[in-house]
Design an enzyme around this catalytic site. Structure first.
Site, mmCIF file in Angstrom:
data_model
loop_
_atom_site.group_PDB
_atom_site.id
_atom_site.type_symbol
_atom_site.label_atom_id
_atom_site.label_comp_id
_atom_site.label_asym_id
_atom_site.label_seq_id
_atom_site.Cartn_x
_atom_site.Cartn_y
_atom_site.Cartn_z
ATOM 1 N N ASP A 13 23.244 82.348 -31.465
ATOM 2 C CA ASP A 13 23.009 82.812 -32.822
ATOM 3 C C ASP A 13 24.084 82.124 -33.671
ATOM 4 O OD1 ASP A 13 22.142 84.459 -34.985
ATOM 5 O OD2 ASP A 13 23.901 85.723 -34.635
ATOM 6 N N ASP A 15 25.056 83.157 -37.557
ATOM 7 C CA ASP A 15 25.773 84.035 -38.492
ATOM 8 C C ASP A 15 26.406 85.210 -37.747
ATOM 9 O OD1 ASP A 15 24.840 82.578 -40.845
ATOM 10 O OD2 ASP A 15 22.876 83.414 -40.381
HETATM 11 C C1 G6P Z 1 20.370 85.339 -39.855
HETATM 12 C C2 G6P Z 1 21.248 86.387 -40.494
HETATM 13 C C3 G6P Z 1 20.442 87.305 -41.393
HETATM 14 C C4 G6P Z 1 19.579 86.493 -42.339
HETATM 15 C C5 G6P Z 1 18.623 85.602 -41.548
HETATM 16 C C6 G6P Z 1 17.752 84.729 -42.439
HETATM 17 O O1 G6P Z 1 19.717 85.879 -38.768
HETATM 18 O O2 G6P Z 1 21.897 87.160 -39.520
HETATM 19 O O3 G6P Z 1 21.341 88.089 -42.110
HETATM 20 O O4 G6P Z 1 18.816 87.345 -43.168
HETATM 21 O O5 G6P Z 1 19.411 84.756 -40.730
HETATM 22 O O6 G6P Z 1 18.557 83.807 -43.117
HETATM 23 P P1 G6P Z 1 18.090 82.879 -44.295
HETATM 24 O O7 G6P Z 1 19.284 81.993 -44.515
HETATM 25 O O8 G6P Z 1 16.892 82.100 -43.819
HETATM 26 O O9 G6P Z 1 17.766 83.748 -45.449
HETATM 27 MG MG MG Z 2 24.068 87.024 -36.177
#
Ligand code: G6P
Ligand code: MG
Length: 227
Positions: A13, A15
């Site tokens: 993962d 973030d």
């Molecule tokens: C990751 C983060 C989420 C986020 C998602 C979509 O999984 O943990 O917090 O909403 O990505 O990200 P994006 O940049 O496509 O909006």
């Molecule tokens: Mg994450």
């Protein structure tokens, strides 16, 4: 749990695992929740982790009892607004924001010829990896736009192993989100949860923060499963 010796790849993962960008996502969603009059709570913040942009917006609206208040077009506008705010927060992002130990860990596994893929739900992940100067270590990346289901569905982690030509049991998935740990487990990989052990109790291995993520610690933890 499988033996450490069977492991040939790592599915990451992004973030909250590689960089603290989950805090930026949360900040941008919090801003939107305030505008929409939805109360921001720790529980809501945890539910959003790992979840796609539109699914996150729907969870926020649901939490405020507003799931039927807006048209699809209005929802798209809210999601775009959140993304604009998120991108502003990314402007100054650089490798100094890699979480403790993760740069060293990724370099180490790459030098030892483990295969590495990215299983982030974020459409911004290529930009983030470039800014962190880590893109070069990743053999493959799952494009979240090609998925039928988001985390906690296993699809993204299953794909993360497939694109490396590995079996799920040959991979370790690394996650900071409950939805992500469920996705790894569903895919049949070894799950390494990073964060609060109460929240991530479904993970095979739990480390309290990224500084604990080393091959040696993983090897030892695989001898004593937490699940
Ligand atoms: C990751 C983060 C989420 C986020 C998602 C979509 O999984 O943990 O917090 O909403 O990505 O990200 P994006 O940049 O496509 O909006
Ligand atoms: Mg994450």
């Amino acid at each position: 749990m499988v033996d450490f010796e069977q492991i040939k790849g790592f599915v990451f993962d992004l973030d909250g695992v590689i960089a603290n960008t989950s805090a930026y996502h949360a900040k941008a969603w919090h801003q939107l929740a305030d505008e929409l009059g939805v109360e921001w709570t720790d529980d809501l913040a945890n539910q959003l982790k790992g979840v796609s942009r539109m699914d996150s917006l729907n969870l926020i609206l649901k939490s405020g009892g507003k799931e039927n208040d807006y048209t699809e077009d209005e929802k798209k506008k809210f999601a775009a607004e959140k993304n604009d705010n998120y991108l502003k927060l990314l402007e100054t992002l650089d490798s100094s924001e890699i979480l403790p130990g993760m740069g060293e860990f990724i370099k180490d596994i790459s030098e030892r010829h483990y295969l590495i893929s990215l299983a982030s739900s974020s459409k911004n992940s290529p930009r983030v990896l470039e800014k962190l100067n880590l893109a070069k270590y990743f053999n493959e990346r799952v494009d979240p736009a090609t998925l039928k289901h988001g985390k906690p569905d296993p699809e993204i982690y299953r794909r993360g192993a497939e694109i490396l030509n590995l079996k799920p049991e040959e991979c370790i998935g690394l996650e900071d989100a409950i939805a992500g740990v469920k996705s790894i487990n569903g895919a049949g990989e070894t799950s390494l949860g990073i964060g609060d052990s109460k929240l991530l109790h479904e993970a095979d291995i739990i480390f309290k923060d990224t500084s604990q993520v080393t091959l040696e610690n993983i090897k030892n933890a695989m001898l004593i499963p937490s699940r």
